[in-house]
Design a protein around this motif. Structure first.
Motif, PDB file in Angstrom:
ATOM      1  N   ASP A   1      -6.011   8.618  -7.806  1.00  0.00           N
ATOM      2  CA  ASP A   1      -4.546   8.558  -7.725  1.00  0.00           C
ATOM      3  C   ASP A   1      -4.093   7.208  -8.245  1.00  0.00           C
ATOM      4  O   ASP A   1      -4.474   6.168  -7.699  1.00  0.00           O
ATOM      5  N   ARG A   2      -3.257   7.241  -9.297  1.00  0.00           N
ATOM      6  CA  ARG A   2      -2.902   5.966  -9.923  1.00  0.00           C
ATOM      7  C   ARG A   2      -1.519   5.460  -9.521  1.00  0.00           C
ATOM      8  O   ARG A   2      -1.250   4.275  -9.609  1.00  0.00           O
ATOM      9  N   GLU A   3      -0.637   6.374  -9.103  1.00  0.00           N
ATOM     10  CA  GLU A   3       0.718   5.946  -8.730  1.00  0.00           C
ATOM     11  C   GLU A   3       0.728   5.460  -7.282  1.00  0.00           C
ATOM     12  O   GLU A   3       0.157   6.105  -6.397  1.00  0.00           O
ATOM     13  N   ILE A   4       1.366   4.338  -7.026  1.00  0.00           N
ATOM     14  CA  ILE A   4       1.448   3.823  -5.657  1.00  0.00           C
ATOM     15  C   ILE A   4       2.874   4.029  -5.144  1.00  0.00           C
ATOM     16  O   ILE A   4       3.772   3.247  -5.459  1.00  0.00           O
ATOM     17  N   PRO A   5       3.116   5.078  -4.333  1.00  0.00           N
ATOM     18  CA  PRO A   5       4.483   5.375  -3.925  1.00  0.00           C
ATOM     19  C   PRO A   5       4.925   4.650  -2.661  1.00  0.00           C
ATOM     20  O   PRO A   5       5.956   4.990  -2.106  1.00  0.00           O
ATOM     21  N   TYR A   6       4.161   3.687  -2.171  1.00  0.00           N
ATOM     22  CA  TYR A   6       4.481   3.085  -0.882  1.00  0.00           C
ATOM     23  C   TYR A   6       5.068   1.687  -1.035  1.00  0.00           C
ATOM     24  O   TYR A   6       4.838   1.006  -2.016  1.00  0.00           O
TER      25      TYR A   6
ATOM     26  N   ILE B   1       2.097  -0.085   3.179  1.00  0.00           N
ATOM     27  CA  ILE B   1       0.706  -0.334   2.791  1.00  0.00           C
ATOM     28  C   ILE B   1      -0.020  -1.104   3.891  1.00  0.00           C
ATOM     29  O   ILE B   1      -1.112  -0.732   4.312  1.00  0.00           O
ATOM     30  N   ILE B   2       0.625  -2.168   4.407  1.00  0.00           N
ATOM     31  CA  ILE B   2      -0.030  -2.960   5.466  1.00  0.00           C
ATOM     32  C   ILE B   2      -0.283  -2.081   6.685  1.00  0.00           C
ATOM     33  O   ILE B   2      -1.353  -2.139   7.304  1.00  0.00           O
ATOM     34  N   ALA B   3       0.684  -1.206   7.023  1.00  0.00           N
ATOM     35  CA  ALA B   3       0.498  -0.310   8.166  1.00  0.00           C
ATOM     36  C   ALA B   3      -0.695   0.607   7.940  1.00  0.00           C
ATOM     37  O   ALA B   3      -1.494   0.852   8.845  1.00  0.00           O
ATOM     38  N   LYS B   4      -0.833   1.103   6.697  1.00  0.00           N
ATOM     39  CA  LYS B   4      -1.949   2.005   6.397  1.00  0.00           C
ATOM     40  C   LYS B   4      -3.286   1.273   6.485  1.00  0.00           C
ATOM     41  O   LYS B   4      -4.274   1.825   6.983  1.00  0.00           O
ATOM     42  N   ILE B   5      -3.313   0.038   5.994  1.00  0.00           N
ATOM     43  CA  ILE B   5      -4.554  -0.742   6.065  1.00  0.00           C
ATOM     44  C   ILE B   5      -4.924  -0.993   7.524  1.00  0.00           C
ATOM     45  O   ILE B   5      -6.078  -0.885   7.929  1.00  0.00           O
ATOM     46  N   ARG B   6      -3.895  -1.264   8.328  1.00  0.00           N
ATOM     47  CA  ARG B   6      -4.138  -1.514   9.748  1.00  0.00           C
ATOM     48  C   ARG B   6      -4.694  -0.268  10.428  1.00  0.00           C
ATOM     49  O   ARG B   6      -5.656  -0.319  11.186  1.00  0.00           O
ATOM     50  N   GLU B   7      -4.077   0.882  10.113  1.00  0.00           N
ATOM     51  CA  GLU B   7      -4.525   2.137  10.726  1.00  0.00           C
ATOM     52  C   GLU B   7      -5.953   2.496  10.315  1.00  0.00           C
ATOM     53  O   GLU B   7      -6.665   3.162  11.050  1.00  0.00           O
ATOM     54  N   ALA B   8      -6.352   2.056   9.123  1.00  0.00           N
ATOM     55  CA  ALA B   8      -7.685   2.415   8.642  1.00  0.00           C
ATOM     56  C   ALA B   8      -8.762   1.481   9.191  1.00  0.00           C
ATOM     57  O   ALA B   8      -9.940   1.685   8.955  1.00  0.00           O
ATOM     58  N   GLY B   9      -8.339   0.459   9.927  1.00  0.00           N
ATOM     59  CA  GLY B   9      -9.316  -0.440  10.542  1.00  0.00           C
ATOM     60  C   GLY B   9     -10.116  -1.255   9.550  1.00  0.00           C
ATOM     61  O   GLY B   9     -11.305  -1.487   9.750  1.00  0.00           O
ATOM     62  N   ILE B  10      -9.472  -1.686   8.471  1.00  0.00           N
ATOM     63  CA  ILE B  10     -10.227  -2.402   7.438  1.00  0.00           C
ATOM     64  C   ILE B  10     -10.398  -3.881   7.800  1.00  0.00           C
ATOM     65  O   ILE B  10      -9.465  -4.531   8.250  1.00  0.00           O
ATOM     66  N   VAL B  11     -11.628  -4.348   7.615  1.00  0.00           N
ATOM     67  CA  VAL B  11     -11.930  -5.763   7.820  1.00  0.00           C
ATOM     68  C   VAL B  11     -12.642  -6.279   6.572  1.00  0.00           C
ATOM     69  O   VAL B  11     -13.085  -5.487   5.752  1.00  0.00           O
TER      70      VAL B  11
END
Lengths: 278, 440
Positions: free
Chosen positions: B118-123, B128-138
């Protein structure tokens, strides 16, 4: 030739004499008058400069003793000099004697080579503080003695030595002055200053492992498993977080033998030493 | 291609041992049980949400971030939660872990499992920060600092350079290398996602010279992405250190005791950036990572895609088991990793490698006296004087150690590596840091 020798002796000697006079005069002129009390108290102190009293050194402690009132004096104690020295200082200041019960450091771990066999090998620098950072130690107990002897290096009174057979340090309670250096050094916090009865008896739980009994026993046969048997001997003994603790108020003389026999793993240690008569 | 860059101070050239450069990433398979620690990051352990008997799927939230500096933990397998209790980790210390018995491989329906890019970033940046937080990325390079905290630049500071760290200067490890070769475009889209958060248009992918394939692949893809460039760096350890990389690429220096943001930079490991891409575009939480299983005593070295929580012993078995010549099992790289206490310990979000080392590489030698050759000072990438720190620590002069700037030490181990007298200088530096932090 002879002249040269004579001349240099005269010149150097002259300089020495003149400097000595100057130094003497200067030291008299700028002398700081120190309170006689400090000097006298300082002379009584052992001059170990161990910091066990909580001051920066013996001179600092003498200063504190010299200017404190009677109420504050009760809070001061030189663990090295002990009761004898404190009584002398009290007499010097004209205060009443302050009774302090004798204490000594104990090692709250019984993870000897027999109780806690080695699981992995450690070939790093011999420092408990480094070892504690890398792993839970060779025995696997996350709270047990690391057997590398940082405490022995820090003891100024030769009270600690490594027992080659058990792998853990032994404390000579007669030499121990309760200065607390080992308490501050041990990365696992295994040392505790505990009261010693007049007969040299000590009673304590030699374990700090708060894991559940079964897990703790996997690493060490002498771990406290929080079976509560000790609490039945004396209700003051507390078991919290899977670990038993005997408060100072439990008399070693009275309950020591019974508590030691009640403990199924041998985590409760009750020692009786020959009294030091000198 | 522009000039090859590197950092000015110190550094060493250890043997590379990149045995697994050409082995493609393969799925390691599912073990019978996984042990998922609730603390795989710097900060507070996550709060456990499940209890024994619960059925979970791949991607189910197991533990919720407790506070800002913390990270969510997700299930990496589907099955039943067996136990939630403290288990021995890789260093022998017990940590809270969630034990899950694997049954099948069912995914949470929200995860997009298609392989399309997926190349288009619709957020927006906040989304984006919320999604990164939800994904538990470190941070997956090794430190494990929660990524949402790192990417949220504090007010008053401005970041103008985004650097993707594809250096992987540790010997043996090739996890990031393979990821760049196989998932190059996804990583670049990940960089664009980060650009959106930072409000800038450029990104630099730093790769070191000894990864010609990754350089070739990424140089080709970057032609179609405006603002993203590949920067080749010299092969030198520790080129991948955050501070060293910033100095090498921008010429700026991170002030002592400050953050990269103070030098206007944000550095992210390529593995982390790939995880960000998957989290944002595919709704996929961080439940798997690439781990290099290698070492001179390893029979079948390979790069595995491993579900987090897989016991290390399972991976070692896959790679041919523990051979008789194995002297040490190391979690991480040989320079900064630690010798494992417990090989049943799980792979976490920050485990980049698992090494079986023979005595030839890992043996300790007898320590001799310092001959004052100054090699440690020459090799130190932070410009410290390790011999001095070692001497002061041996003498127990902790007040003096304060003046040696030892708190700037990045613990790369160059000093111990170059010392001809084999003095464990790094250990003394670590000890000095512990003592100084205790004093504060």
């Amino acid at each position: 030739m002879d002249d040269t020798v004579l001349l240099s002796v005269l010149v150097l000697g002259g300089i020495a004499i003149v400097s000595a006079i100057v130094l003497y005069l200067v030291s008299r002129k700028f002398a700081i008058a120190e309170d006689v009390k400090i000097v006298e108290i300082d002379a009584l102190l052992p001059q170990a400069n161990c910091g066990g009293c909580g001051k920066a050194g013996c001179h600092d402690f003498a200063q504190a003793c010299a200017f404190v009132d009677e109420k504050g004096f009760a809070g001061l104690y030189c663990p090295v000099g002990g009761q004898q020295v404190m009584d002398q200082i009290a007499a010097l200041r004209g205060f009443a004697k302050v009774e302090k019960k004798p204490t000594a450091a104990v090692l709250r771990c019984n993870g000897t080579c027999q109780n806690a066999p080695l699981k992995v090998s450690y070939d790093h620098i011999t420092s408990c503080r480094i070892a504690a950072r890398i792993s839970s130690g060779q025995t696997g107990c996350p709270t047990g003695c690391l057997r590398l002897g940082d405490c022995i290096k820090v003891c100024k009174f030769g009270a600690l030595s490594m027992n080659k057979e058990t792998g853990i340090p032994i404390i000579d309670h007669n030499k121990c002055t309760s200065c607390g250096a080992c308490v501050r050094m041990c990365p696992r916090g295994l040392f505790e200053i505990r009261p010693k009865t007049e007969n040299g008896e000590m009673l304590y739980v030699a374990c700090r492992n708060t894991q559940k009994g079964a897990i703790a026993r996997k690493n060490c046969k002498a771990a406290c498993i929080a079976c509560q048997k000790c609490t039945k001997v004396n209700a003051e003994v507390k078991v919290e977080n899977n670990l038993s603790y005997i408060p100072d108020t439990v008399s070693a003389e009275e309950f020591g033998q019974a508590l030691r026999e009640a403990c199924p793993t041998g985590a409760i240690i009750y020692t009786k030493e020959e009294k030091n008569n000198d | 291609m522009t000039k090859i860059k590197t950092f000015p101070l110190g550094g060493i050239h250890p043997n590379k041992y990149k045995i697994t450069t050409d082995s493609p990433i393969i799925f390691a398979g599912l073990p019978e049980t996984v042990y998922i620690p609730v603390k795989q990051h710097i900060g507070a352990p996550a709060k456990i949400l499940v209890k024994p008997g619960d059925k979970v799927k791949v991607g189910t939230l197991l533990a919720d971030a407790d506070g800002i500096v913390s990270a969510d933990v997700h299930s990496s397998v589907s099955g039943e939660v067996l136990k939630v209790e403290a288990i021995e980790g890789e260093f022998g210390y017990v940590e809270d872990m969630i034990t899950i018995k694997v049954e099948g491989d069912g995914f949470e329906p929200s995860i997009d499992r298609s392989l399309d890019i997926d190349r288009e970033i619709p957020y927006t940046a906040e989304e984006i920060i919320a999604k990164i937080r939800e994904a538990g990325i470190v941070g997956m390079g090794g430190a494990g600092y929660p990524t949402p905290v790192k990417t949220s630049i504090p007010e008053g500071k401005k970041v103008d350079t985004l650097i993707l760290n594809g250096i992987e200067c540790e010997p043996f490890l090739t996890a990031d290398d393979r990821l760049m070769v196989e998932k190059g475009e996804q990583i670049i889209i990940g960089a664009k996602i980060l650009n959106k958060i930072l409000g800038i248009q450029n990104a630099i992918i730093a790769i070191d010279e000894n990864k010609p394939k990754a350089i070739e692949v990424l140089s080709k893809i970057t032609k179609t992405y405006v603002g993203v460039n590949v920067q080749v760096c010299a092969t030198k350890y520790p080129q991948g250190g955050e501070k060293q990389l910033i100095t090498a690429i921008t010429g700026r220096e991170v002030p002592s005791g400050k953050l990269p943001a103070d030098a206007g930079c944000l550095v992210q490991n390529v593995g982390t950036v790939f995880a960000i891409y998957e989290a944002v575009m595919k709704n996929k939480p961080l439940f798997e990572r690439v781990v290099t299983v290698s070492g001179d005593a390893c029979l079948h070295p390979a790069n595995y895609l491993v579900r987090i929580g897989t016991p290390a012993s399972y991976l070692l078995e896959k790679a041919g088991g523990i051979t008789p010549q194995t002297a040490q099992v190391v979690f991480g790289g040989p320079m900064m990793g630690t010798s494992a206490f417990n090989i049943n310990a799980p792979i976490t979000k920050i485990t980049s490698g698992l090494l079986l080392l023979s005595d030839k590489i890992s043996a300790k030698h007898h320590e001799e006296d310092c001959i004052r050759c100054g090699k440690c000072a020459e090799g130190c990438p932070m410009g410290l004087q390790p011999f001095l720190i070692g001497r002061l620590m041996r003498a127990g002069q902790i007040d003096e150690v304060k003046n040696t700037r030892v708190l700037d030490c990045i613990e790369c181990g160059c000093c111990s590596y170059v010392c001809p007298s084999r003095i464990p200088l790094l250990d003394y530096c670590k000890l000095a840091k512990i003592e100084l932090k205790k004093k504060k």
